[in-house]
Design an enzyme around this catalytic site. Structure first.
Site: not given
Length: 500
Positions: A481, A302, A268, A169
């Site tokens: 992260e 996301c 993630e 994405n």
């Protein structure tokens, strides 16, 4: 395997061949297997992508493992930092090539690639170049029975070979978000980009060679997940840790593979993110922020918003203004300056999103706008287009309200109290992100502390500081992260005790 350029463009051919990047060289698959890559906006053929088998993955992992004991092992933290900056400069020098590759892979407007996604890829290397030079260790004076004492101090060492599974994405941004800290910490990587977006990962291999990154430090293998490059990489016993961004179901499969050998993971994953709009919010800010968070990248973000919760006194106004905002979006050729809404990544994903459009209607939604496919001229009609879509009236247990769709759509629902809004926001198996819209600072702090997500924005969305922790809770991920938080995954923290 045959050496060639990473992206082979024969002089008299329109079709590109995307090759693997292994041990500093470009390689075809030994068995000759390839698959097609098509442009999302018109379904035209970009080229053929080499599909890695076990041989190519094994060669890449062996190269990465060998590089840990080669010249890369002797590179100091300061030198690695300089190399990361050189990679960023190399990306900038080939900026137009990266924009073109990302443009062909994602089909999104060129302006978005050139102003956001590609620059952020270079910024990731610069950010972690600074982080690795500024991290302090710990030291403790420890008493001993003889009175002489001891000193305990910590050091960080690279974890080893990192398997990087990156999504489609925002392919360059999210791939470099993992590669940059991994290399800055002294690891080596084998990257498996999404089969939908092979371009920028392979192109980065050329930059690595150009700036003198030693062979084997950065490797790329192309392919799919099950019974292909993804599975072969995550199952490989010489991969020391795996970092993944993508859907939760795939993350579960990777975790099972990583359990063999007890390898570390950083995930993630999915989200069903909410926005909480209170009646005292600045509705101009709300509409601008929600339009981005719902429809940017055709909803394929996301951190995007698929559930909008609005306090009842302003519910009708927010619905009306969001309807107008959605209908102002202009799909079209991504080269056209007037285009501000792109396609979905593929025909397959388009069918998934359209299936949720159908489910919403079947489950009783009021379709505020959209719900179908835009009418586009010529070859654009062959692309992976859907309409920006807004629903109201669905039950909280309706599948379009509970399941991640990853498309340009949202459900808007009223609430009456702060407590109700928090309960609805938390009524999900995911916990990635939320946005809170209110001019009441005390409420913002109070609500932000009670929503079960990793990232909360107040009166904004997607405002990022690369030093801050990034990640989700519940089924949205494992680990964090960003900045020094990335070092917890990409390094092994060791203690050394010296008796005085």
């Amino acid at each position: 395997m045959k050496d060639a350029s990473v992206i082979d463009r024969p002089a008299n051919a329109d079709v590109t061949t995307f090759r693997h990047f292994i041990d500093g060289a470009m390689a075809l698959s030994a068995d000759g297997k390839t698959f097609e890559k098509r442009r999302p906006f018109d379904n035209s053929l970009v080229g053929n992508v080499c599909e890695a088998g076990r041989n190519e993955v094994d060669a890449a992992v062996k190269a990465a493992k060998a590089a840990l004991k080669g010249p890369w092992a002797g590179v100091s933290v300061e030198e690695r930092s300089d190399m990361m900056r050189a990679v960023a400069d190399g990306i900038d020098k080939r900026f137009d090539d990266f924009v073109e590759a990302e443009f062909n892979d994602t089909g999104q407007p060129r302006s978005m690639m050139s102003h956001a996604f590609v620059p952020r890829g270079a910024a990731n290397f610069k950010s972690f170049a600074d982080v690795v030079k500024s991290v302090a260790g710990e030291a403790f004076q420890t008493p001993t029975p003889d009175g002489a004492g001891a000193i305990n101090y910590s050091i960080r060492k690279p974890k080893g070979v990192i398997g990087v599974i990156s999504p489609w994405n925002a392919p360059f941004l999210l791939m470099t978000w993992k590669v940059a800290p991994a290399l800055a910490c002294g690891n080596t990587v084998v990257v498996k980009p999404s089969e939908e977006t092979p371009g920028t990962a392979t192109l980065l291999g050329e930059v690595m060679n150009d700036v003198g990154i030693p062979k084997g430090v950065y490797n790329v293998v192309h392919g799919f997940g099950p019974d292909s490059a993804g599975a072969f990489l995550t199952e490989h016993p010489d991969v020391d840790a795996i970092t993944f961004t993508g859907e939760t179901r795939t993350g579960t499969a990777i975790m099972k593979a990583a359990a063999v050998g007890t390898r570390d993971v950083s995930f993630e994953m999915g989200g069903k993110n909410s926005a909480l709009v209170f009646a005292d919010a600045d509705l101009d800010k709300v509409v601008e922020g929600l339009t981005r968070s719902i429809f940017l990248n055709c909803g394929q973000v996301c951190l995007g918003t698929e559930r909008v919760l609005v306090e009842r006194p302003v519910f009708d106004e927010v619905v009306a203004r969001m309807k107008a905002a959605a209908e102002s979006l202009r799909p079209g050729h991504p080269e056209d300056k007037g285009t501000n809404f792109g396609p979905l990544i593929s025909q397959e994903h388009r069918q998934k999103v359209l299936s949720y459009y159908a489910k919403a209607e079947a489950e009783g939604a009021t379709i505020v706008t959209g719900g179908g496919v835009p009418d586009l001229p010529g070859e654009l009609a062959n692309g992976s287009w859907v309409q920006p879509t807004i629903w109201t009236g669905l039950a909280d247990d309706a599948s379009p309200v509970r399941e991640e769709i990853f498309g340009p759509c949202c459900h808007i629902r009223p609430f009456d109290t702060e407590e109700e809004a928090i309960a609805i926001a938390n009524n999900t198996e995911y916990g990635l992100a939320t946005s809170i819209w209110t001019e009441n600072l005390s409420r913002a702090h109070r609500v932000a502390g009670q929503v079960d997500v990793g990232i909360t924005w107040v009166n904004s969305w997607f405002l990022r500081d690369l030093r801050t922790p990034f990640g989700g809770s519940k089924q949205s991920g494992i680990g964090r992260e960003g900045g020094v938080h990335s070092l917890e995954f990409y390094t092994e923290l060791r203690n050394i005790c010296v008796k005085l």
